[in-house]
Every structure is written in structure tokens, then in C-alpha cells.
Design a protein around this motif. Structure first.
Motif, PDB file in Angstrom:
ATOM      1  N   HIS A  42       0.832  -1.202   0.000  1.00 56.12           N
ATOM      2  CA  HIS A  42       0.000   0.000   0.000  1.00 56.12           C
ATOM      3  C   HIS A  42       0.870   1.257   0.000  1.00 56.12           C
ATOM      4  O   HIS A  42       1.967   1.273   0.548  1.00 56.12           O
ATOM      5  CB  HIS A  42      -0.905   0.031   1.233  1.00 56.12           C
ATOM      6  N   SER A  43       0.323   2.310  -0.578  1.00 60.51           N
ATOM      7  CA  SER A  43       1.012   3.596  -0.555  1.00 60.51           C
ATOM      8  C   SER A  43       0.860   4.219   0.836  1.00 60.51           C
ATOM      9  O   SER A  43       0.073   3.747   1.671  1.00 60.51           O
ATOM     10  CB  SER A  43       0.419   4.524  -1.614  1.00 60.51           C
ATOM     11  N   LEU A  44       1.613   5.282   1.081  1.00 65.20           N
ATOM     12  CA  LEU A  44       1.508   5.958   2.380  1.00 65.20           C
ATOM     13  C   LEU A  44       0.091   6.473   2.614  1.00 65.20           C
ATOM     14  O   LEU A  44      -0.431   6.383   3.731  1.00 65.20           O
ATOM     15  CB  LEU A  44       2.499   7.113   2.457  1.00 65.20           C
ATOM     16  N   GLU A  45      -0.538   7.019   1.571  1.00 68.03           N
ATOM     17  CA  GLU A  45      -1.899   7.521   1.707  1.00 68.03           C
ATOM     18  C   GLU A  45      -2.850   6.419   2.151  1.00 68.03           C
ATOM     19  O   GLU A  45      -3.666   6.598   3.058  1.00 68.03           O
ATOM     20  CB  GLU A  45      -2.397   8.120   0.381  1.00 68.03           C
ATOM     21  N   GLN A  46      -2.729   5.266   1.509  1.00 68.71           N
ATOM     22  CA  GLN A  46      -3.602   4.134   1.842  1.00 68.71           C
ATOM     23  C   GLN A  46      -3.330   3.628   3.251  1.00 68.71           C
ATOM     24  O   GLN A  46      -4.258   3.289   3.990  1.00 68.71           O
ATOM     25  CB  GLN A  46      -3.411   3.008   0.827  1.00 68.71           C
ATOM     26  N   ARG A  47      -2.061   3.593   3.637  1.00 64.36           N
ATOM     27  CA  ARG A  47      -1.722   3.115   4.974  1.00 64.36           C
ATOM     28  C   ARG A  47      -2.260   4.051   6.056  1.00 64.36           C
ATOM     29  O   ARG A  47      -2.762   3.597   7.088  1.00 64.36           O
ATOM     30  CB  ARG A  47      -0.212   2.939   5.094  1.00 64.36           C
ATOM     31  N   TYR A  48      -2.175   5.369   5.815  1.00 61.18           N
ATOM     32  CA  TYR A  48      -2.752   6.319   6.767  1.00 61.18           C
ATOM     33  C   TYR A  48      -4.272   6.156   6.829  1.00 61.18           C
ATOM     34  O   TYR A  48      -4.871   6.205   7.905  1.00 61.18           O
ATOM     35  CB  TYR A  48      -2.418   7.762   6.381  1.00 61.18           C
ATOM     36  N   VAL A 108       9.451  12.139   2.290  1.00 59.06           N
ATOM     37  CA  VAL A 108       8.644  12.683   1.196  1.00 59.06           C
ATOM     38  C   VAL A 108       9.041  14.146   0.994  1.00 59.06           C
ATOM     39  O   VAL A 108       9.069  14.920   1.953  1.00 59.06           O
ATOM     40  CB  VAL A 108       7.135  12.570   1.520  1.00 59.06           C
ATOM     41  N   ARG A 111       1.745  16.616  -1.875  1.00 55.89           N
ATOM     42  CA  ARG A 111       1.614  15.249  -1.342  1.00 55.89           C
ATOM     43  C   ARG A 111       2.020  15.204   0.133  1.00 55.89           C
ATOM     44  O   ARG A 111       1.347  14.586   0.951  1.00 55.89           O
ATOM     45  CB  ARG A 111       2.461  14.281  -2.150  1.00 55.89           C
ATOM     46  N   ARG A 112       3.117  15.851   0.458  1.00 53.01           N
ATOM     47  CA  ARG A 112       3.558  15.859   1.853  1.00 53.01           C
ATOM     48  C   ARG A 112       2.522  16.542   2.742  1.00 53.01           C
ATOM     49  O   ARG A 112       2.267  16.118   3.859  1.00 53.01           O
ATOM     50  CB  ARG A 112       4.902  16.551   1.978  1.00 53.01           C
ATOM     51  N   LEU A 132      -0.332  14.169   3.276  1.00 50.67           N
ATOM     52  CA  LEU A 132       0.093  13.109   4.189  1.00 50.67           C
ATOM     53  C   LEU A 132       0.183  13.616   5.629  1.00 50.67           C
ATOM     54  O   LEU A 132      -0.150  12.894   6.566  1.00 50.67           O
ATOM     55  CB  LEU A 132       1.431  12.525   3.740  1.00 50.67           C
TER      56      LEU A 132
END
Length: 116
Positions: free
Chosen positions: A2-8, A44, A49-50, A53
Motif C-alpha cells: 500500500h502507498s503511504l496515503e492508503q496506509r494512513y 517525502v 503530497r507531503r 500526508l
């Protein structure tokens, strides 16, 4: 993976589903996962994006903090109940402030008869 977005997003959703009395071990695991994600966030580059996040990190942190507060409140209420019951057992002739009889107010005999 998963991407960071999905994990968050997954972490926030999990934190919101912890319920009224969250398990402290699960809270600790989720907090550790959030710390790992935040360390990955440092890599990042600055930009939109940062920023997104960091907002997701704040939302997850808020959900975990609220869950920890709920767990702490449940533990405090349980400890207060145990303490009150222990006090009632040590002093059987003294009415507890939470006792049903402690709320009874004497009135005229006729009024008490009407209540029954």
C-alpha cells in the motif's frame, strides 16, 4: 504494498473502529505503526503530497488519542467502582454517596405513602 496515503487511511479507519473500551495493546501497536509512517513521511519531499500526508497523520493521531482517552476513562470508572464498593464493604453502616438510599429524602408520611 500500500502507498503511504492508503496506509494512513487504513490506520485512521482502524482507530475509528476501536469502540468504547479499546485494547491497550492494540492502541500501542497502532501508535507504533503511526510512528513508522511518520518516519517514512520525513522522506517525502515538500509539496502537496507531503501536506496531504501530514493532514492524514494528524487525523490518525487524533483518532488514536481519542481512543486512548476513552480507554483511560473506562479504566478510571472501573477503578472508582471498585473503590466505592470497597469503601461500602469497609463501612457498612455509612451510606455511600452512590447508594440508592442516599437519595431518599424524608417527607410527610402521607407523601411517602403516595410514592409507594
Amino acid at each position: 504494498m500500500h502507498s503511504l496515503e492508503q496506509r494512513y487511511t487504513i490506520l485512521t479507519a482502524t482507530a475509528r473502529k476501536l469502540g468504547h473500551d479499546p485494547d491497550p495493546e492494540q492502541l500501542q501497536r497502532l501508535r507504533t505503526e503511526l510512528d513508522e509512517l511518520d518516519r517514512a513521511l520525513d522522506d517525502v519531499p515538500a509539496g502537496e503530497r507531503r501536506y496531504r500526508l501530514s493532514l492524514a497523520s494528524r487525523a490518525a493521531n487524533s483518532c488514536l488519542t481519542e481512543a486512548a482517552d476513552r480507554a483511560r476513562g473506562v479504566r478510571r470508572a472501573a477503578a472508582a467502582t471498585v473503590e466505592r464498593e470497597s469503601n461500602d464493604a469497609r463501612h457498612p453502616t455509612v451510606l455511600s454517596p452512590r447508594s440508592a438510599l442516599a437519595d431518599w429524602k424524608p417527607g410527610k408520611p402521607r407523601d411517602r405513602g403516595m410514592e409507594r
